[in-house]
Design a protein around this motif. Structure first.
Motif, short mmCIF file in Angstrom:
data_model
loop_
_atom_site.label_atom_id
_atom_site.label_comp_id
_atom_site.label_asym_id
_atom_site.label_seq_id
_atom_site.Cartn_x
_atom_site.Cartn_y
_atom_site.Cartn_z
N ALA A 71 0.83 -1.21 0.00
CA ALA A 71 0.00 0.00 0.00
C ALA A 71 0.86 1.26 0.00
O ALA A 71 0.58 2.24 -0.71
N ALA A 72 1.93 1.25 0.81
CA ALA A 72 2.83 2.41 0.84
C ALA A 72 3.53 2.59 -0.51
O ALA A 72 3.70 3.71 -1.00
N LEU A 73 3.92 1.48 -1.13
CA LEU A 73 4.60 1.54 -2.43
C LEU A 73 3.65 2.05 -3.52
O LEU A 73 4.05 2.84 -4.38
N ALA A 74 2.40 1.61 -3.47
CA ALA A 74 1.42 2.08 -4.45
C ALA A 74 1.23 3.59 -4.36
O ALA A 74 1.19 4.30 -5.38
N ASN A 75 1.12 4.10 -3.14
CA ASN A 75 1.03 5.55 -2.94
C ASN A 75 2.24 6.27 -3.50
O ASN A 75 2.14 7.28 -4.20
N THR A 76 3.42 5.74 -3.18
CA THR A 76 4.67 6.40 -3.55
C THR A 76 4.86 6.45 -5.06
O THR A 76 5.15 7.51 -5.63
N LEU A 77 4.71 5.30 -5.72
CA LEU A 77 4.90 5.26 -7.17
C LEU A 77 3.78 6.00 -7.89
O LEU A 77 4.01 6.62 -8.93
N GLY A 78 2.57 5.93 -7.34
CA GLY A 78 1.44 6.65 -7.94
C GLY A 78 1.66 8.15 -7.92
O GLY A 78 1.38 8.85 -8.90
N LEU A 108 9.76 8.62 10.49
CA LEU A 108 10.48 9.59 9.65
C LEU A 108 10.40 9.19 8.17
O LEU A 108 10.28 10.05 7.29
N LYS A 109 10.48 7.90 7.90
CA LYS A 109 10.33 7.43 6.51
C LYS A 109 8.91 7.68 6.01
O LYS A 109 8.70 8.00 4.84
N LEU A 110 7.94 7.53 6.89
CA LEU A 110 6.55 7.80 6.54
C LEU A 110 6.37 9.26 6.15
O LEU A 110 5.69 9.58 5.16
N ILE A 111 7.02 10.16 6.89
CA ILE A 111 7.01 11.59 6.55
C ILE A 111 7.67 11.82 5.20
O ILE A 111 7.17 12.57 4.36
N GLU A 112 8.79 11.15 4.97
CA GLU A 112 9.53 11.30 3.71
C GLU A 112 8.68 10.86 2.52
O GLU A 112 8.80 11.41 1.42
N LEU A 113 7.80 9.88 2.76
CA LEU A 113 6.92 9.39 1.69
C LEU A 113 5.61 10.17 1.61
O LEU A 113 4.78 9.90 0.74
N GLY A 114 5.41 11.12 2.52
CA GLY A 114 4.17 11.91 2.53
C GLY A 114 2.97 11.12 3.02
O GLY A 114 1.83 11.42 2.64
N LEU A 368 13.96 2.50 -3.16
CA LEU A 368 13.47 2.13 -4.50
C LEU A 368 12.89 3.35 -5.23
O LEU A 368 13.12 3.53 -6.43
N ARG A 369 12.14 4.18 -4.52
CA ARG A 369 11.57 5.39 -5.14
C ARG A 369 12.67 6.26 -5.73
O ARG A 369 12.57 6.73 -6.87
#
Length: 523
Positions: A71-78, A108-114, A368-369
């Motif tokens: 789910a986090a990856l889908a948000n990030t790549l999307g 902190l990583k969650l913040i970095e990914l928005g 990966l992003r």
């Protein structure tokens, strides 16, 4: 009637001739590339690729699984503009007893990914550190958060609520498609993964195509075998309970009880609920159905927990909602495969004692992003695969630190009849109780705030030397010297096999790995 039929035939012939001629002219303009339609695929002889007429042309990336990583990856790549198709076995809210504690490094990583808003409105609880309990003594270990914003802390929550928030956020992106289905196999063509075969929730067999398939289907993955060498170890099982309407001795802290035979965890996952996880060594646990588990929890475990939690613990047992979960660990041993990548628990697992799984997954997504951002075209599978080999090295500082610490701490925290192991366990508790760098150093490693493997090794052997020093003072004896030597030997026997599995070169000397310097492919 005959005249009408003749006129109709003439009209149809003329129309067909016009259409046929326009197609020929179009092909001429395109340089003579021919198009064949076979088995629901469009095949262009210009590049020999075979792709679905519908779904395959609409996705840049297929993500298998929509748990925390998926789910986090889908948000990030999307959000980066990729067309993402997510296929998840069950899109209803998960109900798990693990994946409920996010360390500050993970936040902190969650913040970095928005994605920090995904821990809002789910009754998530802030976590500022740990409390350790052993033989009636306790010590509080706080996260070193002085240099960060006031919002930065750990978070604990219901795993399913967190995942649903990330799924809902992904679903709002116009270029992300979430679909319920069970992926049965990866679609391979001449050594390259072209997509997946899956069954829809209605049982219909389907095929989806994309230049890149990322497998995030969790710890029970049935797809990982072709993408890695899975050496799964199950050192113990967690027995999960939910305590209600009681208070922790130290508010906003995770609680670790160094019990016999192995640790017990308590942490708040909502304003009214406390999660209890009882570690049971081995792969077999007492039976829940015949009452053996309830008896074990009441007679063996309950006398060892803090008095403030005793009544809530017994009430939770009597309520009967007892659940179990095997604790798996698996070092990352990938087979770089064109067109595919493994992530999350499908790729790498560690003992959940330290709650580091989500931090590793989110850190991997950031890596990966950043690797994918310069790439506009993912269709050259072989070149992309070579480039993404750097992912396995760049992820190591965070992943190997958390993995090694989880495995080593679990071994140290478990009770043992061996005298050297007992001394090591006592030394670890007392070393952390010293405060200062002796507590902030290890806690910064555990929290993901300071992912430095060398610092981890230094603190681990500092604990061992601290234990030996206590034995030899004020006067050494042959027996104490022998136990001290066995402490050092035992510490080496715990940490070095874990480091070997993680990869010594990648862990401590990543800059010497050729893949570390891979540049983005230039088109």
């Amino acid at each position: 009637m005959v005249d009408q039929g003749i006129l109709g035939w003439i009209f149809a012939s003329l129309l067909g001739f016009v259409v046929f001629r326009s197609v020929l002219l179009k092909n001429k303009k395109n340089g003579g590339a021919s198009v064949e339609i076979r088995d629901e695929c469009v095949k262009s002889t210009a590049n020999g690729e075979c792709r679905s007429k519908t779904a395959c042309e609409e996705a840049d990336v297929i993500i298998v699984g929509a748990g925390v990583a998926g789910a986090a990856l889908a948000n990030t790549l999307g959000k980066d503009g990729r067309r993402v198709r997510v296929i998840e076995r069950d899109l209803t809210e998960p109900d798990r007893i693990v994946g409920e504690l996010l360390q500050p490094g993970g936040y902190l990583k969650l913040i970095e990914l928005g994605l920090q808003d995904c821990v809002e409105e789910i009754d998530a609880q802030r976590v500022f550190g740990y409390a350790l309990f052993k033989d009636g003594k306790n010590t509080k270990l706080s996260y070193p958060l002085e240099k960060f914003d006031s919002d930065v802390a750990g978070r604990s929550f219901h795993n399913g609520r967190f995942i649903q928030r990330m799924r809902e956020k992904a679903a709002t992106l116009p270029n992300v498609q979430l679909e319920q289905g069970t992926v049965t196999s990866l679609l391979e063509e001449k050594g390259t993964i072209r997509g997946v075969n899956y069954k829809t929730k209605d049982g219909e067999t389907m095929t989806a195509y994309a230049p890149l398939t990322i497998v995030c289907d969790g710890c029970f993955s049935n797809l990982r075998r072709s993408l890695c060498t899975p050496k799964v170890d199950v050192p113990s099982c967690f027995v999960g309970l939910l305590l209600e309407d009681c208070e922790l001795p130290f508010a906003n802290h995770g609680h670790v009880v160094l019990a016999d035979p192995s640790p017990i965890l308590f942490y708040r996952i909502s304003s009214t609920e406390i999660r209890c996880l009882v570690d049971v060594p081995g792969q077999k646990v007492p039976s829940i159905s015949n009452g053996e588990m309830a008896k074990y929890l009441k007679t063996v475990v309950a006398p060892q927990i803090p008095p403030e939690l005793y009544d809530g613990f017994i009430a939770a047992i009597n309520k009967g909602n007892i659940r179990t979960m095997p604790n798996r660990s698996m070092p990352a041993a990938p087979h770089p495969t064109p067109g595919a990548l493994l992530m999350g628990d499908a790729f790498n697992m560690r003992h959940p004692l330290t709650g580091g799984g989500m931090t590793v997954a989110l850190s991997d997504i950031v890596v990966l992003r950043d690797l994918l951002r310069p790439l506009h075209d993912l269709n050259d599978a072989a070149t992309l695969c070579k480039y993404l080999e750097s992912f396995y090295t760049l992820r190591k500082p965070v992943a190997s630190t958390i993995n090694t610490l989880a495995g080593a701490l679990y071994r140290v925290f478990c009770a043992s009849p061996d005298e050297a192991r007992k001394e090591m366990r006592d030394a670890c508790f007392d070393y952390l109780s010293l405060g200062g760098v002796c507590s902030s150093g290890p806690v910064s490693l555990l929290s993901g705030l300071n992912p430095r493997p060398l610092s981890l090794v230094c603190h681990f052997f500092a604990v061992a030397i601290f234990g030996v020093g206590r034995l030899l003072l004020p006067f050494p004896s042959p027996k104490r010297v022998w136990i001290g030597a066995r402490i050092i030997s035992g510490a080496s026997g715990i940490i070095f096999p874990i480091i070997k599995a993680e990869g010594v070169r990648q862990m401590f000397f990543p800059a010497t790995v050729p893949a570390y310097y891979r540049a983005p492919p230039v088109k």
